[in-house]
Design an enzyme around this catalytic site. Structure first.
Site, PDB file in Angstrom:
ATOM      1  N   GLN A  44      79.901 -98.382 109.903  1.00 30.26           N
ATOM      2  CA  GLN A  44      79.640 -97.766 108.762  1.00 30.26           C
ATOM      3  C   GLN A  44      81.640 -98.133 108.656  1.00 30.26           C
ATOM      4  O   GLN A  44      81.666 -98.374 109.863  1.00 30.26           O
ATOM      5  CB  GLN A  44      79.717 -96.441 109.430  1.00 30.26           C
TER       6      GLN A  44
ATOM      7  N   HIS B 262      84.740 -96.208 107.283  1.00 32.85           N
ATOM      8  CA  HIS B 262      85.598 -95.540 105.506  1.00 32.85           C
ATOM      9  C   HIS B 262      86.236 -95.683 104.533  1.00 32.85           C
ATOM     10  O   HIS B 262      87.000 -96.865 105.151  1.00 32.85           O
ATOM     11  CB  HIS B 262      87.071 -94.238 106.260  1.00 32.85           C
TER      12      HIS B 262
ATOM     13  N   GLU C   2      82.090 -93.804 104.122  1.00 37.55           N
ATOM     14  CA  GLU C   2      81.999 -92.446 103.910  1.00 37.55           C
ATOM     15  C   GLU C   2      83.917 -92.348 103.195  1.00 37.55           C
ATOM     16  O   GLU C   2      84.350 -93.229 103.888  1.00 37.55           O
ATOM     17  CB  GLU C   2      82.111 -92.185 105.447  1.00 37.55           C
TER      18      GLU C   2
ATOM     19  N   GLU D 276      76.916 -86.344 107.165  1.00 35.00           N
ATOM     20  CA  GLU D 276      77.103 -86.362 108.428  1.00 35.00           C
ATOM     21  C   GLU D 276      78.377 -84.964 108.730  1.00 35.00           C
ATOM     22  O   GLU D 276      78.817 -85.173 109.865  1.00 35.00           O
ATOM     23  CB  GLU D 276      77.780 -87.623 109.114  1.00 35.00           C
TER      24      GLU D 276
ATOM     25  N   GLN E 232      76.677 -87.949 114.340  1.00 34.99           N
ATOM     26  CA  GLN E 232      77.937 -88.434 114.703  1.00 34.99           C
ATOM     27  C   GLN E 232      78.572 -87.421 115.936  1.00 34.99           C
ATOM     28  O   GLN E 232      78.886 -86.848 115.880  1.00 34.99           O
ATOM     29  CB  GLN E 232      78.481 -88.555 112.942  1.00 34.99           C
TER      30      GLN E 232
ATOM     31  N   ASP F 242      86.465 -94.000 115.739  1.00 35.06           N
ATOM     32  CA  ASP F 242      86.558 -93.563 113.852  1.00 35.06           C
ATOM     33  C   ASP F 242      87.834 -93.492 113.716  1.00 35.06           C
ATOM     34  O   ASP F 242      88.563 -93.156 113.001  1.00 35.06           O
ATOM     35  CB  ASP F 242      85.679 -92.618 113.501  1.00 35.06           C
TER      36      ASP F 242
ATOM     37  N   SER G 257      81.684 -94.768 113.645  1.00 33.69           N
ATOM     38  CA  SER G 257      81.105 -93.969 112.094  1.00 33.69           C
ATOM     39  C   SER G 257      82.516 -93.695 111.401  1.00 33.69           C
ATOM     40  O   SER G 257      82.850 -92.837 110.658  1.00 33.69           O
ATOM     41  CB  SER G 257      81.302 -92.644 113.009  1.00 33.69           C
TER      42      SER G 257
END
Length: 557
Positions: free
Chosen positions: A145, A147, A174, A225, A300, A339, A366
């Site tokens: 995943q 950002h 995200e 999340e 998460q 992250d 994440s």
């Protein structure tokens, strides 16, 4: 020693980046203790009339709201006498033993009390934790995943970055905002860009929970999340929440066909000054068990935004890996942190990621920053777009699948162009502020928002307000795209809206393939039981991983 004279090696060492990091000795009373605090309770359980009346040395009438929720909803009491009767070492050895099936470990660990689980984790070294993670993660195939944000909330740059991130292999992405009112437009940019880069890409907009639910219901996002849970009552109350309110919110998402997982992490209670003197891992075990009891498909966790706290104390990074393992042992999907930036040292940044990257998790990051860290509105990531080639080389060095693969510059330029132009078409159809060809040109070749000009922020914010007020939804976006010649992206958006009706991606550890096929712990379960089992990199995937563009090829020599 000569007075005032320094050893030059110590002078050099003191100027190394690691000395810019914060470190602190263990401070038991405030919870600055990673694992195995002397203040952690001793494991125990007493069950009467089908109800837990004592847990970890505390009577039911003395339970906090967190402990009461865990006792009532998170522990399979039918197996508790058997599970609690096993020693810490026996349970730890079951986790790493390839001859003990994952299902048997889950049967027992879902029957343990929080203190027992924490004690088991503290009996394992980091290599053993990694061995257990390889067996215990829910889904067999690892994924990643990212950002996608920027300092200016520039919609065109967001769409181009999202398209590139999806092309590079990120299956979830995200965003969040620099200015809160930009939230709807940021969600729109990720939706269009993500579906441009790869149909099936899941996107979310991390803002206030009611807003996240509303835009998800409209089809502008696909999952969430940032539903946080905590290990002490004081932190829950300070946040105007309880475990029950979080469970209600989880059901609200699920009933509307939206994927969601909770968020927690070691250090959050310390950061909020309410750790009750317990170890960070013990409190995180409570968070994981609240998540299980609430019925969320996953979590998460991996310290997340609190990583500087465990990163400052002894064994803190080991505790972070242990919290990921706890979630796996309770059969939860894990997006395993990595992250938030926490260290000036490249060596420490890499070391923090190794347990999850090498063992494999459902979502290794994440939030790998698919943008330069100066544009990351989640306070920066442990790895960002400038580290990407190092990441690809590490996959290649160790023959591991970190979820990403090399792409050509030509392909990146093309997909960034398509994503930006698709968003331009949507803005024109909706009557939003004009996206110029100059902005698109800048976004195609940009490193980050420093390469972009400024937009008319007040006019953009009016568009964001209109998007919410007029009830604009995913179908409207798809219609706009199809009308302007982007039918393939429109079909991808409709594909994602169909997923909300089918509900397949509500299964644990789900991600969506470009043809709409859903992979999850149901149809891609982790079956690792030793060498030659579990996830194996296919020949085709290995060729992808190996093919870094800057490697010299024999035919070129």
């Amino acid at each position: 020693m000569v007075a005032g004279k320094r050893n030059k090696r110590f002078e050099v060492l003191e100027n190394r980046p690691v000395h810019k990091d914060g470190f602190i000795g263990e401070w038991i009373d405030v919870g600055l203790y990673a694992m195995g605090s002397p203040n952690d309770p001793t494991p125990s359980i007493r069950i009467e009339g089908g109800k837990i009346v004592e847990m970890d040395g505390k009577r039911r009438e003395d339970f906090s709201i967190v402990e009461q929720f865990v006792a009532d909803y998170s522990i399979n009491i039918q197996n508790s006498p058997e599970a609690m009767g096993k020693s810490n070492l026996e349970l730890a050895r079951m986790l790493v033993d390839i001859n003990v099936p994952r299902s048997e470990c889950i049967r027992l660990f879902t029957s343990l009390t929080p203190a027992k689980i924490a004690w088991v984790m503290d009996s394992m070294n980091i290599t053993e934790i990694m061995m257990a993670m390889q067996k215990m993660r829910c889904r067999q195939t690892p994924a990643n995943q990212c950002h996608v944000t920027n300092f200016k909330d520039h919609p065109v740059l967001l769409a181009a970055d999202a398209a590139e991130a999806a092309l590079r292999g990120f299956k979830e992405m995200e965003t969040t905002v620099a200015v809160a009112r930009y939230g709807p437009l940021n969600a729109l940019s990720l939706l269009v860009g993500g579906q441009t880069g790869r149909p099936g890409t899941l996107s979310q907009d991390a803002l206030e929970e009611a807003f996240e639910l509303e835009i998800g219901m409209r089809g502008l996002t696909n999952y969430a999340e940032t539903v946080s849970v905590y290990g002490t009552e004081r932190v829950f109350v300070d946040g105007d929440d309880t475990p029950w309110s979080k469970a209600f919110l989880a059901s609200a998402y699920a009933s509307r066909g939206l994927k969601m997982r909770f968020t927690s992490g070691t250090g959050s209670e310390v950061e909020m000054g309410a750790a009750d003197g317990k170890s960070m891992l013990y409190l995180e075990v409570l968070c994981v068990m609240v998540t299980k009891g609430a019925g969320s498909q996953g979590l998460q966790n991996g310290s997340i935004s609190c990583v500087g706290v465990p990163g400052a104390v002894p064994s803190g990074l080991r505790a972070i890996a242990a919290e990921n393992l706890v979630a796996m042992a309770l059969d939860l999907e894990v997006a395993s942190g990595n992250d938030q930036s926490f260290s000036h040292s490249d060596q420490r940044r890499t070391a923090r990621t190794i347990p999850q990257l090498f063992a494999g998790t459902d979502w290794i990051f994440s939030g790998y920053s698919a943008v330069p860290n100066y544009d990351n509105m989640f306070a920066g990531s442990n790895w960002d777009i400038d580290d990407l080639d190092d990441y690809l080389a590490t996959q290649r060095d160790f023959k591991i699948d970190g979820g990403l693969f090399p792409v050509s510059e030509e392909d990146v330029i093309a997909i960034r162009s398509k994503g930006a132009r698709a968003l331009q078409a949507v803005y024109e159809e909706l009557g939003f502020p004009r996206i110029t060809d100059e902005e698109i040109e800048r976004a195609i070749y940009a490193h980050g928002s420093k390469d972009m000009g400024d937009r008319d922020v007040p006019e953009d914010l009016k568009a964001a307000e209109r998007l919410m007020k007029d009830g604009i939804n995913g179908v409207d976006i798809a219609k706009a795209l199809a009308k302007r010649g982007f039918r393939d992206i429109a079909e991808s958006i409709i594909l994602m809206m169909r997923q909300r009706v089918a509900g397949d991606y509500l299964q644990t550890s789900a991600w969506v393939e470009s043809d709409g096929t859903v992979f999850s712990a149901i149809n891609d379960p982790n079956r690792y039981s030793g060498p030659g089992t579990g996830y194996a990199i296919s020949k085709e995937r290995w060729e992808q991983i190996k093919d870094i563009p800057w490697a010299v090829r024999p035919e070129d020599v």
